[in-house]
Design a protein around this motif. Sequence first.
Motif, PDB file in Angstrom:
ATOM      1  N   GLU A 122       0.838  -1.198   0.000  1.00 56.33           N
ATOM      2  CA  GLU A 122       0.000   0.000   0.000  1.00 56.33           C
ATOM      3  C   GLU A 122       0.872   1.247   0.000  1.00 56.33           C
ATOM      4  O   GLU A 122       1.192   1.805   1.035  1.00 56.33           O
ATOM      5  CB  GLU A 122      -0.898  -0.012   1.243  1.00 56.33           C
ATOM      6  CG  GLU A 122      -1.855  -1.182   1.242  1.00 56.33           C
ATOM      7  CD  GLU A 122      -2.486  -1.373   2.597  1.00 56.33           C
ATOM      8  OE1 GLU A 122      -2.374  -0.476   3.440  1.00 56.33           O
ATOM      9  OE2 GLU A 122      -3.074  -2.448   2.810  1.00 56.33           O
ATOM     10  N   LYS A 123       1.270   1.665  -1.169  1.00 59.27           N
ATOM     11  CA  LYS A 123       2.107   2.868  -1.260  1.00 59.27           C
ATOM     12  C   LYS A 123       1.216   4.097  -1.156  1.00 59.27           C
ATOM     13  O   LYS A 123       0.117   4.142  -1.694  1.00 59.27           O
ATOM     14  CB  LYS A 123       2.847   2.876  -2.594  1.00 59.27           C
ATOM     15  CG  LYS A 123       4.121   2.058  -2.585  1.00 59.27           C
ATOM     16  CD  LYS A 123       5.269   2.849  -3.201  1.00 59.27           C
ATOM     17  CE  LYS A 123       6.592   2.183  -2.982  1.00 59.27           C
ATOM     18  NZ  LYS A 123       6.913   1.182  -3.984  1.00 59.27           N
ATOM     19  N   VAL A 124       1.731   5.123  -0.449  1.00 59.60           N
ATOM     20  CA  VAL A 124       0.969   6.357  -0.312  1.00 59.60           C
ATOM     21  C   VAL A 124       1.195   7.210  -1.548  1.00 59.60           C
ATOM     22  O   VAL A 124       2.314   7.340  -2.033  1.00 59.60           O
ATOM     23  CB  VAL A 124       1.414   7.108   0.956  1.00 59.60           C
ATOM     24  CG1 VAL A 124       0.679   8.417   1.079  1.00 59.60           C
ATOM     25  CG2 VAL A 124       1.187   6.256   2.169  1.00 59.60           C
ATOM     26  N   ASP A 125       0.101   7.779  -2.060  1.00 63.92           N
ATOM     27  CA  ASP A 125       0.205   8.656  -3.218  1.00 63.92           C
ATOM     28  C   ASP A 125       0.771   9.995  -2.759  1.00 63.92           C
ATOM     29  O   ASP A 125       0.127  10.729  -2.004  1.00 63.92           O
ATOM     30  CB  ASP A 125      -1.190   8.835  -3.829  1.00 63.92           C
ATOM     31  CG  ASP A 125      -1.156   9.831  -4.961  1.00 63.92           C
ATOM     32  OD1 ASP A 125      -0.079  10.004  -5.543  1.00 63.92           O
ATOM     33  OD2 ASP A 125      -2.208  10.411  -5.249  1.00 63.92           O
ATOM     34  N   GLY A 128      -1.364  13.242  -3.734  1.00 65.09           N
ATOM     35  CA  GLY A 128      -2.679  13.419  -3.136  1.00 65.09           C
ATOM     36  C   GLY A 128      -2.659  13.449  -1.626  1.00 65.09           C
ATOM     37  O   GLY A 128      -3.681  13.663  -0.997  1.00 65.09           O
ATOM     38  N   PHE A 129      -1.473  13.246  -1.027  1.00 64.97           N
ATOM     39  CA  PHE A 129      -1.400  13.124   0.421  1.00 64.97           C
ATOM     40  C   PHE A 129      -1.491  14.493   1.079  1.00 64.97           C
ATOM     41  O   PHE A 129      -0.843  15.445   0.650  1.00 64.97           O
ATOM     42  CB  PHE A 129      -0.099  12.440   0.815  1.00 64.97           C
ATOM     43  CG  PHE A 129       0.027  12.182   2.280  1.00 64.97           C
ATOM     44  CD1 PHE A 129      -0.743  11.213   2.897  1.00 64.97           C
ATOM     45  CD2 PHE A 129       0.900  12.926   3.051  1.00 64.97           C
ATOM     46  CE1 PHE A 129      -0.631  10.980   4.232  1.00 64.97           C
ATOM     47  CE2 PHE A 129       1.016  12.688   4.404  1.00 64.97           C
ATOM     48  CZ  PHE A 129       0.253  11.707   4.988  1.00 64.97           C
TER      49      PHE A 129
END
Lengths: 178, 391
Positions: A122-125, A128-129
């Motif tokens: 689950e990589k964080v965008d 958009g973070f």
Amino acid sequence: MQNILNLPPIWYTFAILSVLTLFGALGTIMSKNPVHSVIYLIVTFFSISAHYILLNAQFLAAVNIIVYAGAIMVLFLFVIMFLNMKEEADEMKNNKLVTAAIVTALLLGGILIIFLRRAGKEKVDALGFNSQTGMVEILGQSLYGEYLLPFELISVLFLVAMAGAVMLAKREQGERHF
Amino acid sequence: MGSFVQWLIESMFLWKALIIIVIFAITLAIAAYSTWGERKVAAYIQDRRGPNRAGWGGLLQPLADAGKMFFKEDFIPAQADKWLFILGPCLSMFTALMSSAVVPFGSSFIIGGKEVFVQAIEINIGILYVFGVVSLGVYGVMIGGWASNNKFSLLGAIRAASQNISYELAMGMSIIAILMMSGTLSVREIVLQQHGGNWNIFYQPLGFLIFTICAFAECNRTPFDLPECETELVGGYHTEYSSMKLGFYLFAEYINMFASSAVTACLFFGGYNYPGMDFVERQLISGFGANAGHNVATLIGIGSMFTKILFGIFFFMWVRWTVPRFRYDQLMNLGWKGLIPLAVGNLIITAVAILSGYKLVGIWVGLALMVILISIVWSLRPKKKNAIMGA
């Protein structure tokens, strides 16, 4: 070599902090003197707080320092200074303790592996973070909005623990005065 | 390289560095002259003259003291833990100097079209930062006291630890009442909200009382200087210290006084606000132009802030030479059974007053009700048969 030189400054900060954290953690378990252990542990807490700041979680960093470094470790140091432990502890000769230590280590290792595997998927965008996630306002709103019930339940739990501690420490009738 | 220099000039970096160095220097200067002021105040209260040999009115006395400290023998006891013995005073000094970093000493200067805050760092967790640094202050004392390998030092260290932990709770709760009113953790925001005479002292009289008492305890000042109580513990945690290491411990106490006076001024006395500051700023702007007028007004604000700080330091000294030292069980009883319940009561009253919509009236009515309630309960309490000292 060229790659290392071109890294952004935050990577250097992260590397230095990680080395410091590991240094403190190793010092905690390897020093013979319990007071030195506690001081190494304080170093570890500080570098973990610095990691929080790198993650833009200022509130968590401050609370980590106030609660752990400022209160709990002071109590640790307090108790250890009072006990003044000089002789070598022979806990490692006790079979039960060794078993318990191994089981705990395996469980913790298992949890660590599970989380590392999940973190890879689950990589964080990055675009958009919301960079303000760790700030006080947003944290407070989610704690007192979305997670209100668990938050209140935990505070009741703390209250019960506090009352229990006071009850345990209370001098009963007939007990001697110190 | 050129772009780096460009960045240095364009960013606030240089101005910030300048402000930090100036605040640092002023802190040290005020702390140094507090030692002179302390002796002068003590002398005045005890009808003596105080230091009057070195320089006019003894004004060079702090320099003479520093010279003496440096030239004394720097002794480390044979059984001491050498590195921790050195670390103790360093930590004390370090944490003392760190605490004034988030304090806004003035509004802002406009330099070259840019607004530079008179503050080392502006973070949105300012109060938490102050609180964290204050809670670390005890490590210097504890580590130094333990490392000396002396029973008296150890007792002093342990007293310091238990005292700090006990009084931190009440202090935190009195700050929370302020936070509930301001709704922000940033010290600058709290100061800005007190603009126009809305000083928090009028809204939080009980909070101010609790905060001040806790500040005395956190600074290890009389009447709470149990960690170095010389009648019981020789010199307390610094019994084994000599030379500049001892100097660091004593100096850190004065820096702590400065920092806590600054924080008190910001939280309760409006920081750099003073009555009629808008009128003064308008007059200055119409006289000197927008930028210069604003800068001069800021300077006057800084003056008002430092007046408050100096009065706070004087108050610390005034109390020290007026009130005798507490007994240890009295100290603990006051902290746990007196201040913490009062702080909780203050929190509840503040919350009700904010929700009712009449902040000022609500808080004063609530406090009056609490005083009446406490006095009724106090007069109805069962009398102890063998109470010591009527406690």
